[in-house]
Design a protein around this motif. Structure first.
Motif, PDB file in Angstrom:
ATOM      1  N   THR A 164      -3.065  -9.725  -1.714  1.00 59.06           N
ATOM      2  CA  THR A 164      -3.540  -8.675  -0.804  1.00 59.06           C
ATOM      3  C   THR A 164      -4.400  -9.335   0.270  1.00 59.06           C
ATOM      4  O   THR A 164      -5.402  -9.982  -0.051  1.00 59.06           O
ATOM      5  CB  THR A 164      -4.382  -7.641  -1.577  1.00 59.06           C
ATOM      6  N   TRP A 165      -3.978  -9.190   1.523  1.00 55.94           N
ATOM      7  CA  TRP A 165      -4.746  -9.774   2.627  1.00 55.94           C
ATOM      8  C   TRP A 165      -5.815  -8.794   3.078  1.00 55.94           C
ATOM      9  O   TRP A 165      -5.663  -7.589   2.967  1.00 55.94           O
ATOM     10  CB  TRP A 165      -3.819 -10.116   3.804  1.00 55.94           C
ATOM     11  N   LYS A 179       1.323  -5.660  -4.198  1.00 54.60           N
ATOM     12  CA  LYS A 179       1.812  -6.973  -3.768  1.00 54.60           C
ATOM     13  C   LYS A 179       1.060  -8.055  -4.528  1.00 54.60           C
ATOM     14  O   LYS A 179      -0.079  -7.840  -4.961  1.00 54.60           O
ATOM     15  CB  LYS A 179       1.556  -7.169  -2.270  1.00 54.60           C
ATOM     16  N   GLY A 196      -6.305  -5.867  -5.093  1.00 50.98           N
ATOM     17  CA  GLY A 196      -4.977  -5.394  -4.700  1.00 50.98           C
ATOM     18  C   GLY A 196      -4.769  -3.939  -5.069  1.00 50.98           C
ATOM     19  O   GLY A 196      -5.190  -3.499  -6.118  1.00 50.98           O
ATOM     20  N   TRP A 197      -4.175  -3.176  -4.183  1.00 56.36           N
ATOM     21  CA  TRP A 197      -3.767  -1.822  -4.558  1.00 56.36           C
ATOM     22  C   TRP A 197      -2.394  -1.508  -3.983  1.00 56.36           C
ATOM     23  O   TRP A 197      -1.841  -0.443  -4.186  1.00 56.36           O
ATOM     24  CB  TRP A 197      -4.789  -0.788  -4.099  1.00 56.36           C
ATOM     25  N   LYS A 198      -1.824  -2.492  -3.250  1.00 56.25           N
ATOM     26  CA  LYS A 198      -0.572  -2.196  -2.560  1.00 56.25           C
ATOM     27  C   LYS A 198       0.645  -2.675  -3.350  1.00 56.25           C
ATOM     28  O   LYS A 198       1.750  -2.688  -2.849  1.00 56.25           O
ATOM     29  CB  LYS A 198      -0.591  -2.866  -1.177  1.00 56.25           C
ATOM     30  N   HIS A 204     -10.885   1.844  -3.219  1.00 57.70           N
ATOM     31  CA  HIS A 204     -10.818   0.560  -2.498  1.00 57.70           C
ATOM     32  C   HIS A 204     -11.245   0.776  -1.051  1.00 57.70           C
ATOM     33  O   HIS A 204     -10.783   1.725  -0.405  1.00 57.70           O
ATOM     34  CB  HIS A 204      -9.391   0.025  -2.510  1.00 57.70           C
TER      35      HIS A 204
END
Ligand SMILES: Cc1cc2nc3c(=O)[nH]c(=O)nc-3n(C[C@H](O)[C@H](O)[C@H](O)COP(=O)(O)OP(=O)(O)OC[C@H]3O[C@@H](n4cnc5c(N)ncnc54)[C@H](O)[C@@H]3O)c2cc1C
Length: 509
Positions: free
Chosen positions: A349-350, A346, A342-344, A277
C-alpha cells in the motif's frame, strides 16, 4: 519414559516462562519446559517493528476461525506466537494490567484485585514496562486527545484516558517473558528447555497426570505434575487429545474419553474490533518517495540509536473511552498505529497515513473451540458479534472515535479518513463493521477457572491429580485491555500454587 523431571511445563509463552521462574525460585525441583517452536534468537523478535514480518511465518501458529456467521461467513485470523516467549514474542508489547474490577468480576475466591495486585507488582519488577522512547508525533498528539491527562502517564482502562503506550521494551528491544523469566530461571541449573518439541497429549495414569507424549513419539515423565501453558487455543486441544473434554465430541473424533469435562473449549471469547484508516501526504509512516531515505536508514537508526521506524512496535498510543450511553466505565479501547496499513487488498500500500481501531472492552459474545477433523487443527469459533451488545459498542464507538481524533492535536500530520470514509454511517457502517471486524488477538476462557469452569481456584483441573493450567485460557472473562500482563500474572501465581502443592505432597509422603 526416556527422561524424568519433577515438573513439566508445556509451552514457553508469556505465562509458561513465569511459571518456570516462580517454580524454580520456590522449590529445588527439576523442571522441564517443552516448547513446540524454536528459540527467539531472531532479529525480527528483538527489533520492535520486526513483528510485522513474523506474522504468518514459521514462528506463528497462524490459526484461523471457522467461517463466522455474523461476519458474512468470513474467517478471521488468529495469530499465536510459536517460539520461546510465545505470543509475547510477536506482540506489540503494549502493557496493561486491566481494570481492577475485572478481577473482582472473575468471582473466583483468591483472584480479586487485592489478590492479584502483588503478582502484577512482581511481574512488573521483572519486566519493567516503560513509556515508548521515541513515539511518532501523531502518537504524542493522540495521547493528548483528552487534554487533561499527564502526557507521561500511561493510558488506563480505569477511566477515560489516552496516552503513549507503556511497553515491555528494554533499550529499544523486545523484553519478553523469555528474557525476564525463562533465561534467568535456566541459570539455576534446574530448568531444562526443550525447543522444537510439540506435545501431543498428557500421559494419564488413572486420574493422575504422569507425563507427556510428544508428537515425535518421545515420552517425558513428571513425578510431581504437568502444567499446561500452551495458550488459549492449544491448551484445550492438548487436554482433548488426552481424553479430557466433552466426552461426546471426543468419541466423535475417535478419542477415548478419560473424563467428561464439557467446559473444556467452551467460553472462548476475544476482544472484537474494527479500524479506521487515514491517508494523506505528510502524515504517518508509509511508503512514499519522500520517506524512502527514512526506510533505507531504518535498520541503522535502530541498530545504532534505537530510533526510527524499526523502533516502533506499531501500536504507539491507546485510548479508553465510553461508547454506550449510561456506561460509567470506559467500554471501548482504541489502538493508535501511526502507519499507513493496507486496506485496498494489495500486497503493497503506497502512501502515508495512520490507523485507529475501536475494540469492545468487555465483549459478551461467546464461542467455542473443538478439535477439527485433524486432531492437531482446532475448529475455532469465536462467534464474533453473536451478542448484539458487541455490535452496538462498535456502532457507537466509531463516531465517538472520529470525534476524539478530530479533537486530538494531530496537526500538522492530520489526514482525512480514507477508509471507510466519514460519510459511512448507519446501515452502511454496520455493513462495514461486519466486513471488517477482526479481533485484538486476545483469545481467552477455554479452560476457565471458577465454580462453573473446569479449573479450581488454584488452577488445578478438577477431578484430576497433578494437572495445572496456567495461561490466558484460565480467564473466565477477558480483561478490559490487552492480555499479556494478565497472562504473566497468572503464570507467576500458578508457579506459587504448584510449589505449595509439591511441598504439601512431600510433607505428606
Ligand atoms: C500479534 C499479537 C499482538 C498482540 N499484542 C499485544 C499487546 O500489544 N499487548 C498485550 O498485552 N497483549 C498482546 N497480545 C496478546 C498477548 O501476547 C497474549 O495474550 C499472551 O502472550 C498469551 O500468553 P499465553 O501464555 O496464554 O500464550 P502464549 O504466549 O501464546 O504461549 C503459548 C506457548 O505454548 C507453545 N505451545 C503451544 N502448543 C504447544 C504444544 N502442543 N507443545 C509445546 N508447546 C506448545 C506455543 O508455541 C507458545 O510458545 C498480542 C497477541 C498477538 C498474537
Amino acid at each position: 519414559m526416556t527422561q524424568e523431571f519433577d515438573h513439566i511445563i508445556v509451552g514457553a509463552g508469556s505465562a509458561g516462562c513465569a511459571v518456570a521462574a516462580r517454580l524454580a525460585e520456590l522449590t529445588t525441583d527439576r523442571i522441564c519446559v517443552i516448547e513446540a517452536g524454536p528459540s527467539d534468537a531472531d532479529l525480527r523478535v528483538k527489533m520492535p517493528f520486526g513483528l510485522v514480518n513474523l506474522l504468518g511465518g514459521p514462528r506463528d501458529w497462524a490459526r484461523k476461525t471457522v467461517p463466522q456467521e455474523n461476519l458474512g461467513g468470513r474467517q478471521v485470523s488468529v495469530p499465536r506466537g510459536k517460539m520461546l516467549g510465545g505470543s509475547g514474542s510477536i506482540n506489540s508489547m503494549a502493557w496493561f494490567r486491566g481494570r481492577s474490577d475485572d478481577f473482582d468480576g472473575w468471582e473466583t475466591p483468591g483472584w480479586g484485585w487485592s489478590d492479584v495486585a502483588p503478582a502484577f507488582e512482581a511481574v512488573e519488577g521483572a519486566l519493567q514496562p516503560r513509556r515508548l522512547a521515541n513515539p511518532h508525533p501523531l502518537a504524542e498528539g493522540f495521547g493528548r486527545a483528552f487534554g487533561g491527562n499527564d502526557p507521561q502517564s500511561a493510558p488506563t482502562p480505569e477511566r477515560q484516558s489516552a496516552g503513549v503506550c507503556h511497553a515491555n521494551l528494554h533499550d529499544g528491544r523486545r523484553w519478553s517473558a523469555a528474557d525476564a523469566f525463562l533465561r534467568p530461571a535456566q541459570k539455576t541449573g534446574r530448568v531444562e528447555v526443550i525447543t522444537g518439541a510439540e506435545v501431543d497429549k498428557v500421559v494419564m495414569d488413572g486420574d493422575r497426570a504422569a507425563g507427556v507424549l510428544l508428537r515425535d513419539g518421545r515420552k517425558i515423565a513428571a513425578n510431581a505434575g504437568v502444567i499446561l501453558s500452551a495458550g488459549s487455543i492449544e491448551t484445550p486441544m492438548i487436554l482433548m487429545r488426552s481424553g479430557l473434554g466433552p466426552a461426546a465430541h471426543l468419541s466423535e473424533r475417535g478419542i477415548d474419553p478419560v473424563r467428561d469435562i464439557p467446559g473444556i473449549g467452551a467460553n472462548l471469547h476475544d476482544h472484537p474490533g474494527v479500524g479506521l484508516h487515514f491517508a494523506g501526504s505528510g502524515s504517518g509512516y508509509g511508503l512514499t518517495l519522500s520517506q524512502m531515505p527514512r526506510w533505507a536508514l531504518a535498520p541503522f537508526a535502530w541498530a545504532f540509536a534505537r530510533r526510527g521506524v524499526f523502533a516502533s512496535p506499531t501500536v504507539e498510543a491507546c485510548a479508553f473511552f465510553r461508547a454506550m450511553p449510561g456506561e460509567g466505565r470506559p467500554d471501548a479501547q482504541c489502538h493508535f498505529i501511526p502507519f499507513m496499513l493496507g486496506w485496498k487488498g494489495k500486497a503493497i500500500t503506497w502512501g502515508a497515513g495512520y490507523f485507529a481501531d475501536v475494540v469492545v472492552s468487555r465483549p459478551r459474545s461467546r464461542g467455542s473451540l473443538t478439535l477439527g477433523a485433524d486432531r492437531f487443527t482446532p475448529a475455532i469459533d469465536l462467534n464474533l458479534l453473536s451478542d448484539p451488545y458487541d455490535l452496538q459498542v462498535l456502532m457507537n464507538g466509531i463516531p465517538r472515535l472520529r470525534q476524539i481524533l478530530k479533537d486530538a492535536p494531530l496537526d500538522p500530520h492530520r489526514a482525512p479518513e480514507g477508509h471507510p470514509g466519514e460519510l459511512v454511517t448507519g446501515d452502511a457502517l454496520e455493513t462495514f463493521i461486519r466486513k471488517g471486524c477482526g479481533t485484538a488477538y486476545h483469545p481467552v476462557g477455554t479452560v476457565a477457572m471458577g465454580e462453573n469452569g473446569p479449573l479450581a481456584a488454584d488452577l488445578s483441573l478438577k477431578g484430576v491429580t497433578g494437572l495445572t493450567v496456567a495461561d490466558a485460557s484460565v480467564m473466565p472473562k477477558v480483561t478490559s485491555a490487552n492480555t499479556n500482563a494478565p497472562s504473566m500474572m497468572i503464570g507467576w501465581r500458578a508457579g506459587g500454587f504448584v510449589a505449595d502443592r509439591a511441598r504439601a505432597a512431600k510433607e505428606a509422603a
